[in-house]
Write an enzyme that holds these catalytic residues in place. Structure first.
Site, PDB file in Angstrom:
ATOM      1  N   LEU B  37      -0.606  -9.376 -13.456  1.00 47.53           N
ATOM      2  CA  LEU B  37      -1.472 -10.241 -12.651  1.00 47.53           C
ATOM      3  C   LEU B  37      -0.740 -10.898 -11.490  1.00 47.53           C
ATOM      4  CD1 LEU B  37      -3.261 -11.909 -15.693  1.00 47.53           C
ATOM      5  CD2 LEU B  37      -4.020  -9.914 -14.379  1.00 47.53           C
ATOM      6  N   HIS B  38      -1.444 -11.009 -10.399  1.00 46.61           N
ATOM      7  CA  HIS B  38      -0.895 -11.692  -9.216  1.00 46.61           C
ATOM      8  C   HIS B  38      -1.926 -12.701  -8.714  1.00 46.61           C
ATOM      9  CE1 HIS B  38      -3.584  -8.991  -7.131  1.00 46.61           C
ATOM     10  NE2 HIS B  38      -2.913  -7.919  -7.540  1.00 46.61           N
ATOM     11  N   ASP B  39      -1.643 -13.313  -7.576  1.00 50.78           N
ATOM     12  CA  ASP B  39      -2.535 -14.370  -7.072  1.00 50.78           C
ATOM     13  C   ASP B  39      -3.942 -13.876  -6.775  1.00 50.78           C
ATOM     14  OD1 ASP B  39      -0.944 -16.504  -7.353  1.00 50.78           O
ATOM     15  OD2 ASP B  39      -0.380 -16.709  -5.245  1.00 50.78           O
ATOM     16  N   GLY B  40      -4.076 -12.566  -6.491  1.00 52.61           N
ATOM     17  CA  GLY B  40      -5.414 -12.011  -6.293  1.00 52.61           C
ATOM     18  C   GLY B  40      -6.223 -12.155  -7.576  1.00 52.61           C
ATOM     19  N   HIS B  41      -5.602 -11.764  -8.698  1.00 49.93           N
ATOM     20  CA  HIS B  41      -6.275 -11.933  -9.989  1.00 49.93           C
ATOM     21  C   HIS B  41      -6.534 -13.418 -10.274  1.00 49.93           C
ATOM     22  CE1 HIS B  41      -3.948  -8.088 -10.667  1.00 49.93           C
ATOM     23  NE2 HIS B  41      -5.174  -7.695 -10.960  1.00 49.93           N
ATOM     24  N   MET B 152     -12.304  -7.768  -3.556  1.00 53.39           N
ATOM     25  CA  MET B 152     -12.799  -6.891  -2.494  1.00 53.39           C
ATOM     26  C   MET B 152     -11.709  -5.964  -1.960  1.00 53.39           C
ATOM     27  SD  MET B 152     -15.914  -6.552  -1.597  1.00 53.39           S
ATOM     28  CE  MET B 152     -15.819  -6.035   0.127  1.00 53.39           C
ATOM     29  N   GLN B 157     -14.863   0.182  -5.122  1.00 51.88           N
ATOM     30  CA  GLN B 157     -15.123  -0.116  -6.537  1.00 51.88           C
ATOM     31  C   GLN B 157     -16.268  -1.110  -6.660  1.00 51.88           C
ATOM     32  OE1 GLN B 157     -11.926  -0.601  -9.653  1.00 51.88           O
ATOM     33  NE2 GLN B 157     -12.299  -2.760  -9.209  1.00 51.88           N
ATOM     34  N   SER B 189      -1.260  -6.571  -4.511  1.00 53.38           N
ATOM     35  CA  SER B 189      -1.539  -5.434  -5.386  1.00 53.38           C
ATOM     36  C   SER B 189      -0.431  -5.340  -6.415  1.00 53.38           C
ATOM     37  CB  SER B 189      -1.580  -4.138  -4.568  1.00 53.38           C
ATOM     38  OG  SER B 189      -1.482  -3.015  -5.444  1.00 53.38           O
TER      39      SER B 189
END
Lengths: 299, 299
Positions: B37-41, B152, B157, B189
């Site tokens: 997991l990263h900051d996007g998650h 996004m 997806q 990513s």
């Protein structure tokens, strides 16, 4: 009994019924049908009534499970009679959507079950089961039933739907219900109304062939798969109007074909004998399940 | 926060949470991820926390969405760090199944969304989206969320899943969340860890190309689809390590291609510019959406 024709009202009604239970378990039972209901459907409603708190009957002739030259347009419909029967059987909610309600635009999404759909009606009716799994998934998502009731006359359909539910972790239990027959043995089907008097008479050969096959297996008269198939074909052949689409002996529910030379009493699984036979323009299906114990009985 | 690794416990836990509300609405929010997991998650979890009563995070590297020569085996995993981050973001339930839990046998059932999956990553990664839709449907059926949060960055997806949900009447709302970027513009990513220092530096060309494309459109510097594509390819071409997989300008969410000679300001839909570019062995994707109003701004 209430009749609902749109998806939003259906969802809201089910939600209210669940909410009203204040956290207690509410079992919702769904009986998906294409209408023109007969006693076979009635037996599904009765099973649903017995096992569920809320019984939902859906009536929808699903265009995407019919092939281009099949009987979608002529499929028999009689809403008034269907509603009367549903009322009599204690159904709570009847969902009768139009094609536009179920498919507001062309559907881009299909559910495919491979393997199980390659034989029997899947081979005779390409794309049929994609249409069935897709519409049943839609109905499951709309109703969110705990139980869904299907007749074993469409045994392959039951096997395919059970596979779909298992593979996709759908939170529903498929309940297969026994085939219901006329007194003379003809399996009930909405399509029986297509039959002429003579075809109707000759169609009895299907249930007779299945019964005789069962006796031959349990008594040990036939020993190999190939003998069983030959006997079935011979019996059906005594009907001058019968045109065989398929006569198949497969494992159930895996629907795996068997080696023709296999000895029946060495098969360690339940079997199904499944027939599709045309009488005039009407294609009828019928089947019988042979439990492993039954197949081994004569050893 | 509780960690669950099997489907029966997951179902029971969600059921209990809903039941405890005694008929009141409980919004369950699901954040499906492949972990690392990263900051996007984290932004997805924060959105879920804000909009849901119960937040479920799933961590599952789904084998069936990887091609035979893709990075399933090497896909980065770090459960301990993932759990710490989930705890920090206020997740209630983390579902971490093994491959055997999600696929006890080989799955015979696939969900296919046609059309939308034929371009972009669907063309570069055949079968990829069948794997995505199938596993997401499984997670939806296991968790039965009201809301599901997706980034996004994987815009295709999002479009494909929205189509699936609509076509199959799934009782869930897909919530698309904005791309999260490093300060220098690189889209977050899990695969960024594959990049060497030099590749990491050169990968900045993606976000730069998208930003410059956006300016060129809104200022009217480029007028035709073909000019926009040329500019994007030229910008990416300034990076010696970049190997273009695709540069596409499509409608969103329909993902319809546009005629190359089309004037941008005649297009009456939102657009997306989507890139997939390899840096060494690492394939990165990025995109930007251009709203209709933005595309027409310079008229």
């Amino acid at each position: 009994m209430i009749v609902i024709r749109d998806t939003a009202t259906l969802r809201e009604e089910i939600k209210q019924r669940r909410r009203a239970a204040l956290g207690a378990d509410v079992q919702v039972g769904l009986v998906p049908t294409m209408g023109y209901l007969h006693d076979g459907h009635a037996s599904l409603m009765r099973a649903a009534r017995k096992q569920s708190d809320v019984v939902v009957l859906s009536i929808f002739v699903n265009p995407i499970q019919f092939g281009p030259n099949e009987d979608f347009d002529s499929y028999p419909r009689d809403e008034e009679r269907d509603l009367a029967l549903a009322e009599r059987e204690g159904v709570d909610i009847v969902f009768i959507p139009t094609v536009e309600v179920m498919y507001p635009g062309p559907t881009k999404t299909k559910i495919q079950v491979s393997g199980l759909t390659s034989r029997l009606c899947g081979a005779s009716r390409p794309g049929h089961f994609d249409g069935v799994t897709t519409v049943v998934a839609k109905l499951f998502n709309l109703v969110q039933p705990d139980l869904a009731f299907f007749g074993m006359k469409d045994a392959q359909q039951v096997a395919v739907l059970q596979q779909m539910v298992q593979d996709l972790n759908m939170p529903v239990h498929i309940v297969p219900c026994p085939i219901v027959r006329e007194e003379d043995g003809l399996a009930l089907s909405s399509r029986n109304v297509y039959l002429s008097e003579e075809e109707r008479e000759q169609a009895l050969v299907l249930s007779r062939a299945l019964r005789e096959a069962e006796s031959a297996v349990t008594s040990g008269t036939v020993k190999q798969v190939t003998d069983l198939r030959r006997q079935l074909e011979q019996t059906i052949g005594t009907s001058s109007l019968a045109l065989i689409d398929y006569v198949e002996i497969l494992t159930f529910p895996g629907l795996e074909p068997l080696d023709e030379n296999m000895l029946l009493n060495t098969i360690d699984q339940d079997l199904i004998i499944a027939l599709a036979v045309k009488f005039g323009r009407t294609r009828l299906i019928d089947n019988i399940r042979l439990q492993k114990a039954e197949v081994h009985a004569y050893v």
